[in-house]
Design a protein around this motif. Structure first.
Motif, PDB file in Angstrom:
ATOM      1  N   ALA A   2     -13.049  29.492  55.161  1.00  7.97           N
ATOM      2  CA  ALA A   2     -11.793  28.843  54.790  1.00  7.97           C
ATOM      3  C   ALA A   2     -12.063  27.395  54.421  1.00  7.97           C
ATOM      4  O   ALA A   2     -13.127  26.839  54.695  1.00  7.97           O
ATOM      5  N   GLU A   3     -11.077  26.783  53.775  1.00 11.67           N
ATOM      6  CA  GLU A   3     -11.224  25.400  53.328  1.00 11.67           C
ATOM      7  C   GLU A   3      -9.933  24.637  53.609  1.00 11.67           C
ATOM      8  O   GLU A   3      -8.829  25.180  53.473  1.00 11.67           O
ATOM      9  N   LYS A   4     -10.079  23.380  54.038  1.00  9.86           N
ATOM     10  CA  LYS A   4      -8.909  22.545  54.343  1.00  9.86           C
ATOM     11  C   LYS A   4      -9.172  21.137  53.850  1.00  9.86           C
ATOM     12  O   LYS A   4     -10.229  20.559  54.108  1.00  9.86           O
ATOM     13  N   GLN A   5      -8.201  20.575  53.123  1.00 11.47           N
ATOM     14  CA  GLN A   5      -8.329  19.208  52.623  1.00 11.47           C
ATOM     15  C   GLN A   5      -7.280  18.327  53.294  1.00 11.47           C
ATOM     16  O   GLN A   5      -6.105  18.659  53.305  1.00 11.47           O
ATOM     17  N   ILE A   6      -7.738  17.203  53.863  1.00 10.95           N
ATOM     18  CA  ILE A   6      -6.847  16.285  54.575  1.00 10.95           C
ATOM     19  C   ILE A   6      -6.928  14.927  53.911  1.00 10.95           C
ATOM     20  O   ILE A   6      -8.023  14.409  53.652  1.00 10.95           O
ATOM     21  N   GLU A   7      -5.770  14.342  53.637  1.00 14.48           N
ATOM     22  CA  GLU A   7      -5.711  13.018  52.994  1.00 14.48           C
ATOM     23  C   GLU A   7      -5.019  12.042  53.932  1.00 14.48           C
ATOM     24  O   GLU A   7      -3.990  12.344  54.536  1.00 14.48           O
ATOM     25  N   PHE A   8      -5.593  10.845  54.053  1.00 14.11           N
ATOM     26  CA  PHE A   8      -5.038   9.805  54.925  1.00 14.11           C
ATOM     27  C   PHE A   8      -4.181   8.839  54.110  1.00 14.11           C
ATOM     28  O   PHE A   8      -4.275   8.784  52.886  1.00 14.11           O
ATOM     29  N   ASN A   9      -3.344   8.072  54.794  1.00  9.52           N
ATOM     30  CA  ASN A   9      -2.347   7.234  54.120  1.00  9.52           C
ATOM     31  C   ASN A   9      -2.962   6.086  53.331  1.00  9.52           C
ATOM     32  O   ASN A   9      -2.431   5.681  52.304  1.00  9.52           O
ATOM     33  N   ASN A  10      -4.065   5.536  53.839  1.00  3.59           N
ATOM     34  CA  ASN A  10      -4.683   4.407  53.141  1.00  3.59           C
ATOM     35  C   ASN A  10      -6.186   4.398  53.411  1.00  3.59           C
ATOM     36  O   ASN A  10      -6.683   5.099  54.306  1.00  3.59           O
ATOM     37  N   MET A  11      -6.891   3.585  52.649  1.00  5.38           N
ATOM     38  CA  MET A  11      -8.344   3.552  52.742  1.00  5.38           C
ATOM     39  C   MET A  11      -8.815   3.008  54.095  1.00  5.38           C
ATOM     40  O   MET A  11      -9.808   3.482  54.657  1.00  5.38           O
ATOM     41  N   THR A  13      -7.390   3.292  57.065  1.00  2.00           N
ATOM     42  CA  THR A  13      -7.298   4.361  58.060  1.00  2.00           C
ATOM     43  C   THR A  13      -8.418   5.370  57.870  1.00  2.00           C
ATOM     44  O   THR A  13      -9.066   5.802  58.837  1.00  2.00           O
ATOM     45  N   ALA A  14      -8.668   5.739  56.614  1.00  2.00           N
ATOM     46  CA  ALA A  14      -9.718   6.709  56.325  1.00  2.00           C
ATOM     47  C   ALA A  14     -11.079   6.218  56.810  1.00  2.00           C
ATOM     48  O   ALA A  14     -11.839   6.964  57.441  1.00  2.00           O
ATOM     49  N   LEU A  15     -11.398   4.951  56.534  1.00  2.00           N
ATOM     50  CA  LEU A  15     -12.691   4.401  56.943  1.00  2.00           C
ATOM     51  C   LEU A  15     -12.833   4.377  58.460  1.00  2.00           C
ATOM     52  O   LEU A  15     -13.912   4.640  59.001  1.00  2.00           O
ATOM     53  N   ASP A  16     -11.742   4.027  59.160  1.00  2.00           N
ATOM     54  CA  ASP A  16     -11.778   4.014  60.633  1.00  2.00           C
ATOM     55  C   ASP A  16     -11.970   5.426  61.182  1.00  2.00           C
ATOM     56  O   ASP A  16     -12.713   5.628  62.151  1.00  2.00           O
ATOM     57  N   GLY A  19     -15.627   6.551  60.422  1.00  2.00           N
ATOM     58  CA  GLY A  19     -16.609   5.856  61.230  1.00  2.00           C
ATOM     59  C   GLY A  19     -17.776   5.341  60.407  1.00  2.00           C
ATOM     60  O   GLY A  19     -17.902   5.621  59.217  1.00  2.00           O
ATOM     61  N   ASN A  20     -18.642   4.577  61.061  1.00  4.75           N
ATOM     62  CA  ASN A  20     -19.803   4.003  60.396  1.00  4.75           C
ATOM     63  C   ASN A  20     -20.724   5.123  59.909  1.00  4.75           C
ATOM     64  O   ASN A  20     -21.179   5.954  60.693  1.00  4.75           O
ATOM     65  N   GLN A  21     -20.966   5.134  58.595  1.00  2.00           N
ATOM     66  CA  GLN A  21     -21.782   6.172  57.959  1.00  2.00           C
ATOM     67  C   GLN A  21     -21.261   7.570  58.308  1.00  2.00           C
ATOM     68  O   GLN A  21     -22.038   8.510  58.505  1.00  2.00           O
ATOM     69  N   ASP A  22     -19.936   7.676  58.388  1.00  2.00           N
ATOM     70  CA  ASP A  22     -19.252   8.957  58.647  1.00  2.00           C
ATOM     71  C   ASP A  22     -19.651   9.584  59.992  1.00  2.00           C
ATOM     72  O   ASP A  22     -19.613  10.805  60.167  1.00  2.00           O
ATOM     73  N   GLU A  23     -20.010   8.746  60.971  1.00  2.00           N
ATOM     74  CA  GLU A  23     -20.500   9.284  62.246  1.00  2.00           C
ATOM     75  C   GLU A  23     -19.429  10.076  63.000  1.00  2.00           C
ATOM     76  O   GLU A  23     -19.738  11.050  63.701  1.00  2.00           O
ATOM     77  N   ASN A  24     -18.152   9.685  62.858  1.00  2.00           N
ATOM     78  CA  ASN A  24     -17.089  10.425  63.541  1.00  2.00           C
ATOM     79  C   ASN A  24     -16.922  11.826  62.946  1.00  2.00           C
ATOM     80  O   ASN A  24     -16.701  12.803  63.662  1.00  2.00           O
ATOM     81  N   ILE A  25     -17.034  11.900  61.629  1.00  2.70           N
ATOM     82  CA  ILE A  25     -16.924  13.196  60.955  1.00  2.70           C
ATOM     83  C   ILE A  25     -18.115  14.081  61.288  1.00  2.70           C
ATOM     84  O   ILE A  25     -17.976  15.300  61.467  1.00  2.70           O
ATOM     85  N   ARG A  26     -19.296  13.468  61.419  1.00  2.00           N
ATOM     86  CA  ARG A  26     -20.476  14.255  61.812  1.00  2.00           C
ATOM     87  C   ARG A  26     -20.290  14.844  63.204  1.00  2.00           C
ATOM     88  O   ARG A  26     -20.735  15.960  63.489  1.00  2.00           O
ATOM     89  N   LEU A  27     -19.627  14.096  64.078  1.00  2.34           N
ATOM     90  CA  LEU A  27     -19.354  14.597  65.432  1.00  2.34           C
ATOM     91  C   LEU A  27     -18.400  15.789  65.379  1.00  2.34           C
ATOM     92  O   LEU A  27     -18.579  16.773  66.114  1.00  2.34           O
ATOM     93  N   LEU A  28     -17.411  15.726  64.493  1.00  3.65           N
ATOM     94  CA  LEU A  28     -16.501  16.862  64.310  1.00  3.65           C
ATOM     95  C   LEU A  28     -17.265  18.087  63.812  1.00  3.65           C
ATOM     96  O   LEU A  28     -17.036  19.209  64.269  1.00  3.65           O
ATOM     97  N   CYS A  38     -16.584  13.753  52.759  1.00  2.00           N
ATOM     98  CA  CYS A  38     -15.638  12.632  52.700  1.00  2.00           C
ATOM     99  C   CYS A  38     -15.680  11.996  51.321  1.00  2.00           C
ATOM    100  O   CYS A  38     -16.765  11.619  50.826  1.00  2.00           O
ATOM    101  N   ARG A  39     -14.497  11.843  50.716  1.00  2.39           N
ATOM    102  CA  ARG A  39     -14.400  11.190  49.405  1.00  2.39           C
ATOM    103  C   ARG A  39     -13.132  10.364  49.384  1.00  2.39           C
ATOM    104  O   ARG A  39     -12.028  10.904  49.540  1.00  2.39           O
ATOM    105  N   GLY A  40     -13.302   9.038  49.212  1.00  2.00           N
ATOM    106  CA  GLY A  40     -12.133   8.167  49.168  1.00  2.00           C
ATOM    107  C   GLY A  40     -11.329   8.262  50.444  1.00  2.00           C
ATOM    108  O   GLY A  40     -11.839   8.024  51.547  1.00  2.00           O
ATOM    109  N   MET A  41     -10.036   8.622  50.293  1.00  2.00           N
ATOM    110  CA  MET A  41      -9.156   8.754  51.449  1.00  2.00           C
ATOM    111  C   MET A  41      -9.023  10.204  51.907  1.00  2.00           C
ATOM    112  O   MET A  41      -8.126  10.540  52.664  1.00  2.00           O
TER     113      MET A  41
END
Length: 320
Positions: A2-11, A13-16, A19-28, A38-41
């Motif tokens: 399956a595939e899911k796309q999530i967009e954040f309200n602003n850049m 928020t997205a960067l926070d 995380g640094n070098q996408d470390e939070n997303i890597r943890l997920l 990760c691309r843009g927001m």
């Protein structure tokens, strides 16, 4: 897949969130076994549908915390993931918009877990609160924060912090100095918390005026403690007689918090812990709260939580 796309309200928020070098997303990715780009927001998640749903819930919880003004740290991110795994991600809202006090350096002190939130509410509502749980759950630190808050709001006129002077494997009797010098090492965690809340100069001024007292438990005998916020730390190392003595020192317009970890009792063999005894004897007494922390409430380094779990597993295997 399956595939899911999530967009954040602003850049920002997205960067926070990323995380640094996408470390939070890597943890997920590691936790839920999904793939994230990760691309843009936006972040695109790919993987098992059920795991995608959990990852999305974790991201929503992280966003909720961030929007409340709470910083996204490794501990808070892991807690959001833990809530999502349990299906309790909506409960993160209970942690938003609330802070206890401001440290001397201007940092707001907030409950970081639902257990800490429950602990704070128990202290507010009850005259006596027992906070029991493993190391790193903020039992002592939050109690000191609540004491300072009550003092600054003129709800009490003094703060009294005490600990039993029980050696945890080391012998300190050879140290030079008078009795106070010898017991100060036992009281150091209490000093550290006060310094963080008030700053050293403010603490020293209040200490000289006897508005703050940090002393070993033996110094409490025979006293009546009125109009005070009293904290007994490391209560698992009290005897039954010491615990009864301490609790009966409580005077008019006073609040008591007792903290301890019943898995770290340093008393001699066959000596029953006063904390264990009090929890049994006082369990049905109105006006007393019994708050239990779990390893999920650990807010120190992530390895502290892992260490606690490892010791718990080892103890369970010994008892089999």
């Amino acid at each position: 897949m399956a595939e899911k796309q999530i967009e954040f309200n602003n850049m920002e928020t997205a960067l926070d969130i990323f995380g640094n070098q996408d470390e939070n997303i890597r943890l997920l990715e590691k936790t839920f076994g999904v793939t994230a780009v990760c691309r843009g927001m936006q972040v695109k998640l790919t993987g098992d549908e059920a795991q995608l749903a959990c990852a999305e819930k974790a991201l929503n919880a992280m966003t909720e915390l961030l929007q409340s003004g709470a910083p996204l740290e490794e501990q808070s991110i892991r807690y959001c993931i833990s809530l999502a795994c349990d299906g309790d991600e909506e409960k993160v809202k209970e942690l938003t918009g609330d802070f206890i006090a401001i440290t001397a350096k201007g940092k707001p002190i907030r409950p970081k877990t639902l257990g800490q939130k429950e602990y704070i509410n128990a202290i507010k509502k009850h005259a006596i609160t027992f906070g029991v749980g493993p190391a790193g759950t903020g039992k002592t630190y939050l109690a000191v924060a609540m004491a300072v808050k009550a003092f600054k709001a003129h709800e009490v006129s003094r703060i009294i912090l005490t600990r039993p002077a029980v050696e945890a494997g080391e012998k300190l009797g050879f140290l030079p100095g008078d009795l106070q010098d010898k017991v100060d090492p036992y009281l150091r965690p209490l000093y550290d918390a006060l310094f963080d809340m008030l700053g050293i100069e403010k603490y020293q001024a209040l200490f000289e005026k006897q508005l703050i007292e940090v002393a070993p438990l033996a110094y409490m005998r025979g006293r009546t403690l009125d109009d005070a916020f009293i904290i007994l730390d490391e209560a698992q190392n009290t005897s039954c007689e010491q615990m009864k003595m301490f609790l009966t020192r409580m005077g008019a317009n006073s609040k008591v918090v007792v903290t301890g970890d019943i898995t770290q009792i340093d008393l001699p063999n066959h000596t029953k812990s006063g904390l264990v005894d009090a929890l049994e004897v006082l369990k049905d007494v109105d006006g007393i709260a019994d708050m239990r922390f779990s390893d999920k409430d650990v807010v120190r380094h992530r390895l502290v939580q892992a260490i606690i779990k490892a010791y718990d597993r080892a103890n369970q295997q010994k008892n089999i």
